[in-house]
Enzyme design. Structure first.
Site, short mmCIF file in Angstrom:
data_model
loop_
_atom_site.label_atom_id
_atom_site.label_comp_id
_atom_site.label_asym_id
_atom_site.label_seq_id
_atom_site.Cartn_x
_atom_site.Cartn_y
_atom_site.Cartn_z
CB CYS A 2 -0.87 0.02 1.25
SG CYS A 2 -1.86 -1.47 1.42
NE ARG A 27 4.11 1.90 -1.58
CZ ARG A 27 5.27 1.38 -1.25
NH1 ARG A 27 6.35 1.65 -1.95
NH2 ARG A 27 5.37 0.58 -0.21
CD1 TRP A 74 -2.57 -4.53 -4.86
CD2 TRP A 74 -1.95 -5.84 -3.17
NE1 TRP A 74 -2.39 -5.80 -5.36
CE2 TRP A 74 -2.00 -6.62 -4.33
CE3 TRP A 74 -1.58 -6.45 -1.97
CZ2 TRP A 74 -1.70 -7.99 -4.35
CZ3 TRP A 74 -1.28 -7.81 -1.98
CH2 TRP A 74 -1.34 -8.55 -3.16
CG ASN A 100 2.56 -1.23 3.16
OD1 ASN A 100 1.99 -2.22 2.73
ND2 ASN A 100 3.73 -0.82 2.71
N GLY A 101 0.82 -3.61 5.40
CA GLY A 101 1.33 -4.86 5.95
C GLY A 101 0.19 -5.80 6.28
CD GLU A 486 10.98 -8.71 -17.89
OE1 GLU A 486 10.79 -9.58 -17.03
OE2 GLU A 486 10.58 -7.54 -17.76
CE LYS A 490 7.32 -6.22 -17.80
NZ LYS A 490 8.41 -6.51 -16.97
CD GLU A 493 4.19 -7.06 -15.26
OE1 GLU A 493 3.93 -7.08 -14.07
OE2 GLU A 493 5.34 -6.86 -15.71
CG HIS A 509 11.88 -32.21 -24.28
ND1 HIS A 509 12.26 -33.50 -24.56
CD2 HIS A 509 12.95 -31.44 -24.56
CE1 HIS A 509 13.53 -33.52 -24.96
NE2 HIS A 509 13.97 -32.26 -24.98
CE LYS A 608 7.81 -0.23 -10.39
NZ LYS A 608 8.11 -0.98 -11.63
#
Ligand code: M6R
Length: 613
Positions: A2, A27, A74, A100-101, A486, A490, A493, A509, A608
């Site tokens: 957060c 965030r 968040w 935040n937590g 990567e 991208k 997300e 395989h 983030k």
């Protein structure tokens, strides 16, 4: 996870807090709110959804005052709605908290309070803090003492800020464990606080970073920092050098696009002052690396999460090739619980943009416990990861706000390249001529990155192919295998397309069974030692009717015969090729997300900095 902002001074707290929250929205963006002490009362404005809902609320119902706290959430406990938004008030309405937590012993504390008759107004774990603080205030304790006593009972990692209408001149802020960071900004007759530097950088550069296990009492012209036992400790002020403008969106529609476009500067800053092209020498002074230490190292473990871990995978290849040291890459959330075999001859390198990712910090703590040499490659100045490490390579990417990491991916690639050269030199593994070549390869890198960024129109014609698909496979080999990972991350997300990165040699395989025209395959087929193998793998996809989008080196004459679409990148020494190859894939994800109407800068469910487990 957060974002928290606080202010005490003589200016309008609500507008300053709102402005800071806007800069921290990356965030968390499930809800936003603020509390201001106004005429002796705590006034709260908060709403579900993005911070723009809070702006609307403040317009219809303004609030005046010169001290307050704000929060962008968040959600962890309790669904995202106005009732669960922060600030949370207790039963009296005289104390407000932002947090935040995750309170790990939340159920136990909730039960205790319920037995005392507390009626909870939210589903959050946070409300417990304010309810407990109110009980201590009722016993005659000051706000800071009440906070100290309550914090001592909380398990987990937290950043907590409290204000009380009874003590309207102060904020009390605490940091517990390696949860979210707390930065206190010192102004002229005013003080700021925030989870991250960009929120307050346009007001001051004089910052104090709260360590885990510390709390601070902040008044407009006074700052006290204490340990959790109440002992007062000296205040350590640092000057932060970031430009405040670098945290703005400028003329770009999205931070993500701005940050992709900034990458030539990122590379120029990364190299700047660290490379002597005449002598062929690398200087990484903050790493505190000596020839004796370099000689002692028997192996390296790179630990990180997400994009940072992908950068580490490239680093493995670079360090093994150049410095001839064995390297493992360990996802931080796995490393910490695996009883890793680490000793004083192991160098553990943590890579982190934010420097506050809980898993990465915990992995660092584990490495420290096992007496490893502990290094960080970290972007956020003054962050916990930077402070924990014995030595550091600051990333020099500047603030990265877009949730999808872009410039903070390519910066560590170059940092790891430079580290590999420095280690090799100190360990006597590199002939001077080889070293000179490796160092001089860096010279044109900012221009080559600039060239890739300029090719946005190439990507514009490819993105429509991905607009309506559901799945996409990315494949690469050797140094470009992490590029495949990567590139897929991208795309998934920010555009919500299911994308997988795969080592191209593994296709036969299993994954090759998935190939059809409905699932494009993005193949990274640059000129590098794995080129011939990659061509073979692309042929196999082609033979099964796959739709191929290739990332290929300018001038390649074979790829146009196989691939349906090509994203060209300039020719570059292969060890640096991941730096340029990822750029068209970042742009592809961006353009595709735009076509799909996705929220590029703030993708759903993400934040983030992941400061919780
Ligand atoms: O701040 P960090 O570099 O420690 O963050 C690690 C990951 O959370 C981060 O890279 C994440 O995967 C990004 N959203 C990727 O774009």
């Amino acid at each position: 996870m957060c974002g928290i902002v606080g202010y005490v001074g003589s200016r309008d707290a609500a507008s300053l807090i709102y402005e800071g929250l806007e800069r921290l929205e990356y965030r968390g963006y499930d809800s936003a709110g603020l509390a201001v002490i106004s005429n002796g009362r705590i006034e709260v404005r908060r709403d579900a959804g993005k911070i723009s809902s809070l702006r609307a609320l403040l317009q219809t119902s303004p609030v005046e005052g010169t001290i307050g706290v704000g929060h962008t959430r968040w959600a962890t406990h309790g669904k995202p709605c106005a009732r669960n938004a922060h600030p949370q008030l207790g039963s009296t309405g005289e104390v407000a908290v932002v947090h935040n937590g995750i309170i790990e012993n939340y159920l136990e504390l909730q039960k205790e309070l319920a037995e005392q008759g507390v009626q909870f107004k939210s589903e959050t774990d946070t409300e417990i803090i304010v309810q407990l603080v109110e009980r201590h205030l009722a016993q005659g304790f000051s706000l800071s003492e009440a906070a100290r006593r309550v914090i001592a009972r909380l398990e987990g990692a937290h950043a907590i800020v409290l204000i009380s209408a009874k003590e309207p001149d102060r904020l009390v802020v605490a940091r517990l464990g390696y949860g979210g960071g707390v930065t206190i900004g010192i102004g002229d007759g005013e003080m700021f606080l925030a989870s991250d530097i960009p929120a307050i950088l346009n007001h001051t550069r004089q910052m104090v970073f709260l360590e885990p296990g510390q709390y601070a009492v902040i008044q407009r012209d006074k700052l006290e920092v204490h340990l959790l036992n109440g002992e007062s400790i000296p205040v350590k002020v640092q000057t932060v050098e970031w430009e405040s403008g670098s945290a703005d969106k400028g003329t770009y529609d999205h931070y993500t696009l701005k940050e992709i476009n900034e990458q030539p500067y990122t590379i120029a800053s990364t190299i700047g002052g660290r490379v002597d092209f005449t002598a062929g020498q690398i200087r990484l002074p903050e790493l505190n690396l000596t020839p004796e230490k370099a000689a002692r190292i028997k192996r390296i473990i790179i630990t990180a999460c997400g994009t940072a871990a992908h950068a580490g995978m490239v680093g493995k290849i670079l360090i093994e090739r150049i410095a001839r040291l064995p390297v493992e890459v360990d996802i931080a959330s796995e490393f910490r619980y695996r009883e890793p075999i680490v000793d004083e001859d192991t160098a553990v390198i943590a890579i982190s943009q934010s420097g506050e990712t809980a898993d990465t910090l915990a992995a660092m703590a584990e490495a420290r416990k096992r007496k490893a040499i502990l290094w960080g490659i970290v972007n956020a100045i003054g962050s916990q990861a930077m402070r924990m490490a014995d030595g550091c390579i600051p990333m020099k990417a500047g603030p990265e706000i877009g949730v999808a990491s872009t410039k903070a991916y390519i910066a560590p690639l170059v940092d790891l390249y430079m580290l590999a050269v420095l280690l090799a030199e100190m360990r006597g593994n590199l002939e001077p001529a080889q070293r000179m070549t490796l160092v001089r390869n860096l010279y044109t890198l900012p221009d080559l990155v600039s060239e890739c960024v300029a090719r946005q129109s190439d990507v514009q014609s490819v993105a429509p192919l991905l607009k309506d698909i559901e799945h996409c496979l990315f494949m690469g080999r050797g140094i470009q295998m992490p590029t495949a990972y990567e590139g897929a991350l991208k795309l998934k997300e920010i555009s919500y397309i299911h994308a997988e990165g795969y080592p191209a040699g593994e296709m036969k395989h299993g994954p090759i069974a998935l190939i059809d025209r409905e699932m494009p395959v993005v193949a990274i087929v640059t000129r590098d030692p794995w080129y011939e193998k990659m061509i073979g793998q692309v042929e196999q996809v082609k033979a099964r009717g796959g739709l191929i989008i290739a990332v290929a080196t300018d001038g390649d004459e074979r790829i146009p015969e196989i691939a349906d679409e090509i994203l060209w990148v300039p020719d570059i020494p292969w060890m640096l090729s991941p730096v340029t190859a990822i750029i068209p894939l970042q742009l592809l994800a961006y353009q595709t997300a735009l076509l799909r109407g996705a929220d590029v800068d703030q993708p759903r469910n993400l934040a983030k900095s992941v400061t919780v487990e």
